[in-house]
Design a protein around this motif. Structure first.
Motif, PDB file in Angstrom:
ATOM      1  N   UNK A  14       0.797  -0.985  -0.068  1.00 58.46           N
ATOM      2  CA  UNK A  14       0.072  -0.026  -0.007  1.00 58.46           C
ATOM      3  C   UNK A  14       0.865   1.291   0.152  1.00 58.46           C
ATOM      4  N   UNK A  15       0.717   2.215  -0.819  1.00 55.95           N
ATOM      5  CA  UNK A  15       1.417   3.441  -0.966  1.00 55.95           C
ATOM      6  C   UNK A  15       2.511   3.320  -1.892  1.00 55.95           C
ATOM      7  N   UNK A 128       5.962  17.049  -9.585  1.00 62.00           N
ATOM      8  CA  UNK A 128       5.125  15.572  -9.135  1.00 62.00           C
ATOM      9  C   UNK A 128       5.048  15.277  -8.035  1.00 62.00           C
ATOM     10  N   UNK A 129       3.830  14.685  -7.598  1.00 62.04           N
ATOM     11  CA  UNK A 129       3.726  14.214  -6.301  1.00 62.04           C
ATOM     12  C   UNK A 129       3.123  12.673  -6.241  1.00 62.04           C
ATOM     13  N   UNK A 130       3.484  11.922  -5.461  1.00 61.73           N
ATOM     14  CA  UNK A 130       3.006  10.505  -5.338  1.00 61.73           C
ATOM     15  C   UNK A 130       1.640  10.412  -5.168  1.00 61.73           C
ATOM     16  N   UNK A 131       0.773   9.847  -5.778  1.00 61.33           N
ATOM     17  CA  UNK A 131      -0.706   9.554  -5.501  1.00 61.33           C
ATOM     18  C   UNK A 131      -0.579   8.055  -4.653  1.00 61.33           C
ATOM     19  N   UNK A 132      -0.463   8.042  -3.150  1.00 62.99           N
ATOM     20  CA  UNK A 132      -0.275   6.578  -2.728  1.00 62.99           C
ATOM     21  C   UNK A 132      -1.256   5.863  -2.849  1.00 62.99           C
ATOM     22  N   UNK A 133      -2.725   6.366  -2.771  1.00 65.85           N
ATOM     23  CA  UNK A 133      -3.839   5.503  -2.988  1.00 65.85           C
ATOM     24  C   UNK A 133      -3.784   5.075  -4.241  1.00 65.85           C
ATOM     25  N   UNK A 134      -3.679   5.556  -5.508  1.00 65.51           N
ATOM     26  CA  UNK A 134      -3.797   5.024  -6.736  1.00 65.51           C
ATOM     27  C   UNK A 134      -2.389   4.529  -7.328  1.00 65.51           C
ATOM     28  N   UNK A 135      -1.301   4.639  -6.516  1.00 64.56           N
ATOM     29  CA  UNK A 135      -0.209   3.811  -6.967  1.00 64.56           C
ATOM     30  C   UNK A 135       0.344   4.636  -8.283  1.00 64.56           C
ATOM     31  N   UNK A 136       0.294   5.849  -8.415  1.00 60.85           N
ATOM     32  CA  UNK A 136       0.861   6.704  -9.589  1.00 60.85           C
ATOM     33  C   UNK A 136       1.457   8.018  -9.018  1.00 60.85           C
ATOM     34  N   UNK A 137       1.981   8.522 -10.124  1.00 66.98           N
ATOM     35  CA  UNK A 137       2.554   9.980  -9.910  1.00 66.98           C
ATOM     36  C   UNK A 137       1.322  11.161 -10.264  1.00 66.98           C
ATOM     37  N   UNK A 138       1.251  12.022  -9.663  1.00 66.57           N
ATOM     38  CA  UNK A 138       0.123  13.091  -9.839  1.00 66.57           C
ATOM     39  C   UNK A 138       0.919  14.419 -10.308  1.00 66.57           C
ATOM     40  N   UNK A 139       0.502  14.969 -11.478  1.00 67.40           N
ATOM     41  CA  UNK A 139       1.089  16.300 -11.933  1.00 67.40           C
ATOM     42  C   UNK A 139       0.599  17.459 -11.167  1.00 67.40           C
ATOM     43  N   UNK A 140       1.433  18.301 -10.495  1.00 63.53           N
ATOM     44  CA  UNK A 140       1.023  19.362  -9.887  1.00 63.53           C
ATOM     45  C   UNK A 140       0.645  20.636 -10.913  1.00 63.53           C
ATOM     46  N   UNK A 141      -0.314  21.407 -10.653  1.00 59.12           N
ATOM     47  CA  UNK A 141      -0.729  22.344 -11.726  1.00 59.12           C
ATOM     48  C   UNK A 141       0.564  23.299 -12.107  1.00 59.12           C
ATOM     49  N   UNK A 142       0.310  23.482 -13.596  1.00 61.58           N
ATOM     50  CA  UNK A 142       1.121  24.372 -14.315  1.00 61.58           C
ATOM     51  C   UNK A 142       0.649  24.970 -15.591  1.00 61.58           C
TER      52      UNK A 142
END
Length: 152
Positions: A14-15, A128-142
């Motif tokens: 998890x995570x 980039x930020x880890x999305x631990x629940x969905x097991x992927x990276x999240x793009x921060x706004x730009x």
């Protein structure tokens, strides 16, 4: 561009976040842009099953990848590991491309594991930020309304 497949982590906890990224020798890229070498001569690798490690500060690449890319050594440093304080070699000019974002980083050579680690500093610079629940990276706004880049 050679594709390096790294062992899959079947017991994904998890995570745990596993990603794919591209690493290019930035010096080769510059030489190609200026016409000194052909684009086909630019050394680049696609790494699969890269572990996102929020406990690491530097990008970490296996020795075999560093050799394949022909990265130049910047120096050595003391590195805190799970086995205690150890000496590690630092290499320069590794250009990362993840989720359409790219930048150049130093990297720490991994001599005992065959996989790469994406650390905190590259994630911060690339937004980039880890999305631990969905097991992927999240793009921060730009975009034109907001940005992960700050100057205060």
């Amino acid at each position: 561009m050679r594709k390096l497949s790294i062992p899959y982590f079947p017991e994904r906890q998890r995570g745990q976040v596993i990603i794919t990224l591209n690493v290019t020798n930035q010096i080769d890229q510059i030489l190609a842009e200026r016409g000194f070498i052909s684009p086909e001569e630019v050394r680049s690798v696609t790494l699969t099953n890269v572990l996102v490690d929020t406990g690491a500060t530097l990008l970490c690449l296996p020795s075999s990848v560093i050799t394949q890319l022909g990265l130049a050594q910047r120096g050595e440093a003391s590195v805190q590991t799970t086995a205690g304080l150890q000496q590690g070699r630092i290499f320069k000019n590794a250009e990362l491309s993840i989720e359409g974002r790219q930048s150049t980083f130093d990297c720490l050579e991994l001599t005992e594991v065959p996989y790469a680690l994406l650390s905190v500093l590259p994630m911060q610079r690339l937004g980039l930020e880890p999305d631990l629940t969905n097991h992927k990276l999240r793009l921060l706004p730009m975009n034109s309304e907001q940005s992960y880049l700050t100057v205060l």
